[in-house]
Design an enzyme around this catalytic site. Structure first.
Site, PDB file in Angstrom:
ATOM      1  N   THR A 390       0.772 -10.682  -1.224  1.00 54.26           N
ATOM      2  CA  THR A 390       1.022 -12.588  -2.003  1.00 54.26           C
ATOM      3  C   THR A 390      -0.452 -13.412  -0.664  1.00 54.26           C
ATOM      4  OG1 THR A 390       3.406 -12.042  -2.141  1.00 54.26           O
ATOM      5  CG2 THR A 390       2.474 -14.550  -1.923  1.00 54.26           C
ATOM      6  N   GLU A 410       3.265  -9.159  -5.302  1.00 55.27           N
ATOM      7  CA  GLU A 410       4.622  -9.017  -4.837  1.00 55.27           C
ATOM      8  C   GLU A 410       4.734  -7.691  -3.526  1.00 55.27           C
ATOM      9  OE1 GLU A 410       8.865  -8.252  -4.536  1.00 55.27           O
ATOM     10  OE2 GLU A 410       7.700  -7.001  -4.286  1.00 55.27           O
ATOM     11  N   SER A 455       9.629 -16.619  -4.323  1.00 54.77           N
ATOM     12  CA  SER A 455      10.011 -17.699  -3.202  1.00 54.77           C
ATOM     13  C   SER A 455       8.589 -18.345  -2.694  1.00 54.77           C
ATOM     14  CB  SER A 455      10.234 -16.345  -1.757  1.00 54.77           C
ATOM     15  OG  SER A 455      11.484 -16.206  -1.639  1.00 54.77           O
ATOM     16  N   GLY A 477       6.311 -13.281   1.134  1.00 51.75           N
ATOM     17  CA  GLY A 477       7.874 -12.971   0.880  1.00 51.75           C
ATOM     18  C   GLY A 477       8.646 -14.313   1.250  1.00 51.75           C
TER      19      GLY A 477
END
Length: 588
Positions: A390, A410, A455, A477
């Protein structure tokens, strides 16, 4: 045994809710006109791309698109056209906040047992990541196109210029990127990525090696000339389908119709107040906006300013509030087009007050469970696996528009699959692999066309007079939610600069056991936190955040000292954050 002197000091430093000052921690600041634009991103070459677009007369949306495209070249293991993301945007002309959902979507053929093996048993997260089954229909380009259509000033093709140059002329492997390709990734990468990233003997190409990606450059030129339809239909869409459905491991059932049908969506922002400031974030399918607000609102009855950033009690309270917010996120947050998501109930004052009442300054909760907000169906949480691929960026233009984007594929290098010189995401492993418990379908179970919970927490904070105070987001994450909440607590409660608040160590507590970030002030607090009943371990955390704040009538950028990120004014040189020796080490 609890440390009684410490607890007495803690109790004395707290005020009843009725006595906690309601006034904001910062003086009100009038909106600034024609202040030079500013960008902040996780790589200096992407930051330079955004600054170039601002100098050319581009808007914050234009700069954000250019940064996303440049990051796709120089951070290919983290984000790109094969992934998706969220945008939170301050529209200065209309003084409003909009959000765009560019989260990937499951193929129509997906069902709740998408990640079950031939034996009828659920895969582990590690088993589900590699191959085609984990790939969602990419949303990044649709997000970029919608943002440009609404708020862009320069021609669409101009935004691709910096990234095309990087892909064509080449970019140098940085120390941080080398750390990623040097880590073990058994079975994830095959074919072209091995040739691109490794030497003939299988060792990672050294720092400073120039990597060129003509396939990616050609793809970008095609999309620059023809628009996003060049990606979502025709030869490119066909190559994506052939890649994921023909994968030797976990083949998918994606169709070209799945790709053609994808659209980015404008969603209502999730907004609330904290100590007089208005905080706006991304709503579902992100869990970030709700969770960040919950963490802060549950702390509002405590005088965090009086406790201070060096008080272990403050961090104990933060840990307890985080646990409650993460439990609610896991139970209730999902794609609002597919499940009932009780956003209003989760943020209702009476519900927040009840959750906050579970937090004590003198000890830890014995058990952690989701609450029962108004409007919530009965559900049981099933927590998904970690994510690390990310990135985050912020852009502000001279008109005062602000774009905060978190973008991802991801895991690092996503599914490991590639086409046209880009990596494809493994975003579908953000769904709950086990779809039900005790007879209830999880809010975040897999379904055709559904977008997995995230998230990611791009956030814009407003002063009481309505002007922008700070825009901030993070990568890493499930730590993203805690990173953003921690930094906002630092800025609002402890009067820290955004740079210092981002660099501050984290106590991360998504469950009963907390993690104190290794080699930071958080590690030094472990004995005192244990005295407060905390179950806590010490470990490095994969943190990476970016921000731009308004200070004294001027925009000031911030980038995480753990990363290689920098901020840059459109009229100035890049500002490299000071790297404290204690945290100057490789991170996710």
């Amino acid at each position: 045994m609890l440390n009684k002197p410490l607890l007495a000091l803690a109790a004395a430093s707290l005020l009843p809710a009725s006595l906690v000052p309601a006034a904001p921690a910062f003086a009100r600041q009038a909106a600034v006109k024609a202040e030079p634009g500013m960008v902040s991103a996780a790589d200096p070459r992407a930051t330079a791309a955004g600054a170039e677009i601002l100098r050319a007369g581009g808007s914050a949306a234009d700069a954000a698109v250019a940064i996303m495209l440049a990051l796709a070249v120089v951070e290919p293991g983290h984000s790109g056209m094969g992934g998706g993301g969220f945008l939170v945007f301050h529209d200065a002309a209309h003084n409003r906040t909009i959000t765009i959902d560019g989260r990937e979507a499951a193929p129509k053929a997906a069902d709740p047992h998408w990640f079950y093996g031939p034996d009828g048993q659920p895969m582990t997260h590690a088993e589900a990541v590699p191959g085609g089954r984990s790939v969602g229909v990419p949303g990044a380009l649709r997000l970029m196109a919608l943002a440009h259509a609404k708020y862009g000033k320069l021609p669409w093709a101009r935004l691709f210029d910096p990234a095309i140059r990087l892909a064509t002329d080449g970019w140098a492997i940085s120390p941080r990127f080398y750390n990623f390709i040097a880590r073990p990734m058994p079975g994830l990468l095959n074919g072209w990525p091995i040739q691109y990233l490794y030497t003939a003997d299988g060792t990672p190409k050294p720092v400073g090696t120039i990597l060129k990606n003509p396939e990616q450059a050609a793809l970008m030129k095609q999309i620059a000339a023809k628009g996003p339809e060049a990606f979502y239909s025709g030869a490119v869409a066909k190559s994506i389908v052939e890649t994921v459905d023909g994968a030797p491991h976990n083949p998918s059932k994606m169709t070209e119709a799945d790709i053609a049908a994808y659209r980015a969506k404008e969603r209502p922002p999730v907004c609330g107040t904290y100590r007089g400031y208005r905080i706006c974030g991304m709503g579902p399918p992100s869990g970030g906006g709700v969770a960040v607000l919950q963490i802060l609102k549950q702390l509002e009855r405590f005088d965090m300013a009086a406790l201070g950033k060096d008080n272990p009690v403050a961090w104990h309270l933060f840990a307890e509030s985080s646990r409650l917010a993460y439990a609610d996120r896991d139970a209730y947050l999902g794609d609002p087009d597919h499940v009932q998501v009780p956003v209003a109930g989760l943020l209702a004052p009476d519900y927040i007050a009840g959750r906050s009442a579970l937090i004590s300054e003198t000890g830890s909760m014995a058990t952690i469970a989701a609450g029962k907000p108004a409007g919530a169906p009965p559900r049981v949480a099933v927590t998904p696996g970690p994510e690390h691929g990310t990135t985050d960026l912020v852009a502000v233009d001279r008109a005062g528009n602000v774009a905060e984007v978190t973008n991802t594929i991801e895991s690092v290098f996503g599914s490991g699959l590639t086409t046209n010189g880009i990596f494809l995401n493994n975003q579908l492993t953000d769904f709950d692999i086990v779809p039900d418990r005790n007879g209830y379908l999880a809010a975040n179970s897999v379904a055709g066309g559904k977008r997995p919970r995230s998230s990611m927490s791009p956030t814009i904070v407003y002063n009481p007079d309505g002007s922008v105070r700070i825009a901030i987001g993070a990568a890493g994450g499930s730590t993203i939610i805690a990173q953003v909440a921690k930094a906002l607590m630092g800025v609002i409660d402890w009067h820290m600069s955004a740079q210092d608040a981002i660099g501050m160590g984290l106590i991360f507590s998504p469950g009963q056991t907390a993690v104190a970030e290794k080699a930071t002030q958080a590690e030094l607090m472990v004995p005192a936190l244990q005295a407060l009943g905390e179950k806590i371990v010490v470990a490095p955390l994969g943190l990476k955040a970016n921000a731009i704040e308004m200070v004294g009538g001027h925009w000031v950028g911030a980038a995480d000292p753990r990363s290689e990120g920098v901020s840059q004014s459109e009229t100035g040189a890049p500002v490299v954050p000071r790297k404290a020796a204690a945290i100057d080490r490789p991170f996710d």
